[in-house]
Design a protein around this motif. Sequence first.
Motif, PDB file in Angstrom:
ATOM      1  N   MET A 128       0.882  -1.553  -0.553  1.00  0.00           N
ATOM      2  CA  MET A 128       0.246  -0.113  -0.061  1.00  0.00           C
ATOM      3  C   MET A 128       0.961   1.380  -0.080  1.00  0.00           C
ATOM      4  SD  MET A 128      -2.851  -1.235   2.668  1.00  0.00           S
ATOM      5  CE  MET A 128      -4.044   0.503   2.203  1.00  0.00           C
ATOM      6  N   VAL A 129       2.002   1.374   1.113  1.00  0.00           N
ATOM      7  CA  VAL A 129       3.095   2.264   0.526  1.00  0.00           C
ATOM      8  C   VAL A 129       3.689   2.567  -0.978  1.00  0.00           C
ATOM      9  CG1 VAL A 129       4.852   3.672   2.071  1.00  0.00           C
ATOM     10  CG2 VAL A 129       3.313   1.991   2.885  1.00  0.00           C
ATOM     11  N   THR A 130       3.967   1.474  -1.177  1.00  0.00           N
ATOM     12  CA  THR A 130       4.310   1.541  -2.439  1.00  0.00           C
ATOM     13  C   THR A 130       3.103   2.097  -3.544  1.00  0.00           C
ATOM     14  OG1 THR A 130       6.035  -0.666  -1.834  1.00  0.00           O
ATOM     15  CG2 THR A 130       5.262  -0.021  -4.243  1.00  0.00           C
ATOM     16  N   ALA A 131       2.184   1.517  -3.393  1.00  0.00           N
ATOM     17  CA  ALA A 131       1.656   1.582  -3.976  1.00  0.00           C
ATOM     18  C   ALA A 131       1.310   3.589  -4.001  1.00  0.00           C
ATOM     19  CB  ALA A 131      -0.104   1.572  -3.816  1.00  0.00           C
ATOM     20  N   GLY A 132       1.290   4.394  -3.278  1.00  0.00           N
ATOM     21  CA  GLY A 132       0.819   5.458  -2.163  1.00  0.00           C
ATOM     22  C   GLY A 132      -0.064   5.595  -1.727  1.00  0.00           C
ATOM     23  N   TRP A 133      -0.749   4.771  -0.976  1.00  0.00           N
ATOM     24  CA  TRP A 133      -2.251   4.569  -0.773  1.00  0.00           C
ATOM     25  C   TRP A 133      -1.694   4.743   1.479  1.00  0.00           C
ATOM     26  CZ3 TRP A 133      -5.293  -0.144  -3.373  1.00  0.00           C
ATOM     27  CH2 TRP A 133      -5.050   0.310  -3.903  1.00  0.00           C
ATOM     28  N   LEU A 134      -1.477   5.956   0.923  1.00  0.00           N
ATOM     29  CA  LEU A 134      -0.894   6.913   2.698  1.00  0.00           C
ATOM     30  C   LEU A 134      -1.730   6.704   3.290  1.00  0.00           C
ATOM     31  CD1 LEU A 134       2.135   8.177   1.210  1.00  0.00           C
ATOM     32  CD2 LEU A 134       1.925   5.865   1.874  1.00  0.00           C
ATOM     33  N   GLY A 135      -3.652   7.189   3.484  1.00  0.00           N
ATOM     34  CA  GLY A 135      -4.124   6.983   4.430  1.00  0.00           C
ATOM     35  C   GLY A 135      -4.920   8.270   3.832  1.00  0.00           C
ATOM     36  N   ARG A 136      -5.110   8.860   5.271  1.00  0.00           N
ATOM     37  CA  ARG A 136      -5.703  10.197   4.770  1.00  0.00           C
ATOM     38  C   ARG A 136      -4.650  10.844   4.240  1.00  0.00           C
ATOM     39  NH1 ARG A 136     -10.241  12.008   8.325  1.00  0.00           N
ATOM     40  NH2 ARG A 136     -11.471  10.334  10.150  1.00  0.00           N
ATOM     41  N   LYS A 137      -4.130  11.280   4.326  1.00  0.00           N
ATOM     42  CA  LYS A 137      -2.901  12.630   4.064  1.00  0.00           C
ATOM     43  C   LYS A 137      -3.267  12.296   2.218  1.00  0.00           C
ATOM     44  CE  LYS A 137       1.346  10.619   5.276  1.00  0.00           C
ATOM     45  NZ  LYS A 137       2.442  10.891   5.913  1.00  0.00           N
ATOM     46  N   GLY A 169      -5.534  10.609   0.545  1.00  0.00           N
ATOM     47  CA  GLY A 169      -6.670  10.051  -0.055  1.00  0.00           C
ATOM     48  C   GLY A 169      -6.782   8.631   0.286  1.00  0.00           C
ATOM     49  N   LYS A 170      -6.460   7.779  -0.194  1.00  0.00           N
ATOM     50  CA  LYS A 170      -6.717   6.312  -0.085  1.00  0.00           C
ATOM     51  C   LYS A 170      -5.818   6.234   0.724  1.00  0.00           C
ATOM     52  CE  LYS A 170      -7.652   2.365  -3.464  1.00  0.00           C
ATOM     53  NZ  LYS A 170      -8.750   2.133  -2.970  1.00  0.00           N
ATOM     54  N   GLY A 171      -6.574   4.754   1.418  1.00  0.00           N
ATOM     55  CA  GLY A 171      -5.691   3.786   2.868  1.00  0.00           C
ATOM     56  C   GLY A 171      -6.539   2.904   2.352  1.00  0.00           C
ATOM     57  N   PHE A 172      -6.992   2.736   3.830  1.00  0.00           N
ATOM     58  CA  PHE A 172      -8.203   1.321   3.834  1.00  0.00           C
ATOM     59  C   PHE A 172      -9.559   1.774   3.722  1.00  0.00           C
ATOM     60  CE2 PHE A 172      -4.220   0.050   6.467  1.00  0.00           C
ATOM     61  CZ  PHE A 172      -3.591  -1.277   6.328  1.00  0.00           C
ATOM     62  N   TYR A 173      -9.329   3.086   3.700  1.00  0.00           N
ATOM     63  CA  TYR A 173     -10.689   3.782   3.353  1.00  0.00           C
ATOM     64  C   TYR A 173      -9.971   4.857   1.847  1.00  0.00           C
ATOM     65  CZ  TYR A 173     -12.895   1.484   8.008  1.00  0.00           C
ATOM     66  OH  TYR A 173     -13.553   1.276   8.619  1.00  0.00           O
ATOM     67  N   GLU A 174     -11.235   4.889   1.902  1.00  0.00           N
ATOM     68  CA  GLU A 174     -11.277   6.523   0.791  1.00  0.00           C
ATOM     69  C   GLU A 174     -11.925   7.527   1.723  1.00  0.00           C
ATOM     70  OE1 GLU A 174     -12.853   5.413  -3.184  1.00  0.00           O
ATOM     71  OE2 GLU A 174     -11.687   3.970  -3.426  1.00  0.00           O
ATOM     72  N   TYR A 175     -10.981   8.961   1.002  1.00  0.00           N
ATOM     73  CA  TYR A 175     -11.321   9.687   1.644  1.00  0.00           C
ATOM     74  C   TYR A 175     -10.653  11.023   0.616  1.00  0.00           C
ATOM     75  CZ  TYR A 175      -9.245   7.510   5.557  1.00  0.00           C
ATOM     76  OH  TYR A 175      -9.144   6.539   6.457  1.00  0.00           O
ATOM     77  N   ARG A 176     -12.489  12.215   0.403  1.00  0.00           N
ATOM     78  CA  ARG A 176     -12.445  13.055  -0.402  1.00  0.00           C
ATOM     79  C   ARG A 176     -11.958  14.288   0.114  1.00  0.00           C
ATOM     80  NH1 ARG A 176     -18.633  12.592  -3.321  1.00  0.00           N
ATOM     81  NH2 ARG A 176     -18.143  10.211  -4.161  1.00  0.00           N
TER      82      ARG A 176
END
Length: 282
Positions: free
Chosen positions: A264-273, A275-282
């Motif tokens: 997930m870190v490699t993919a750039g899915w870092l969480g709230r900051k 916009g996407k992690g285990f959840y999606e954020y707008r």
Amino acid sequence: MKKVGVVGFTGVMGAGIVQLCAQSGYEVVGYSRDPERTRKALAVIEKHLGRLVDKEKITAEDKAAALSRISATDEMNGLAACDLVIESAVEDMNLKKSVFTELDGVCRPDAILATNTSSLSIIDLAMATRRPNQVLGLHFFNPAPLMPLLEVVKTIATSDETLEAGKAFGESLGKTIIVARDAPGYIVNTLLIPYLLNAIRMLDRGQAGHEDIDTAIKAGLNYPMGPLQVADYIGLDSLLFIANIMYEESKEPQYAAPPLLKKMVTAGWLGRKSGKGFYEYR
């Protein structure tokens, strides 16, 4: 102790520490070499204080008084008159060591040097100075003006006088003080990191979905947030960094990062900051 310096005050934690100290009556000097980031950090602090006024937590006079206590410098010797300097730079050991060496050269001989690191060895930073007995950890939690806890971390070289001064400083900020020894993760992260990593392992092996894992903890243990929500809030890159540091020093399997977290870190899915992690954020 009347005057506090903060190195790295343009970051989220650093700005929060500056605001907290100013609200508590200290003169505060923030250090940054980047004028634009300095301008933005001061604007953020003013905005946060304004929100407290709007919520009637403080008065407009309180806000003005706190802002009047804050100054900024782009030269390290601008911290020379400080009684305490708190380093809150990025989690890079070589960078932090260079900061401590430089601070040691410009600060008064009786000044205390502290670090806000959440995972790096404090004795390594202390030994970059000629005053290791006057170095300790002051680990604030985000957001620093609101979170009630302060971990005061004592190395094997920290004097009792320095420890007591650090505790008294934390109490003057209205914090709940706990004392930890200089070991990876101190108290909070030693308990928190395995908990978060186990939730990620559970998701990775398909034992339960992310919402069910979080709901189980919130409804079953009455926690305000589930572990995967907490991981997104912290930042998955930050979580991976802390886990790697703790595993490298201890070699305990509970701190080994799960493959899913690395991907997930490699993919750039870092969480709230991001916009996407285990959840999606707008």
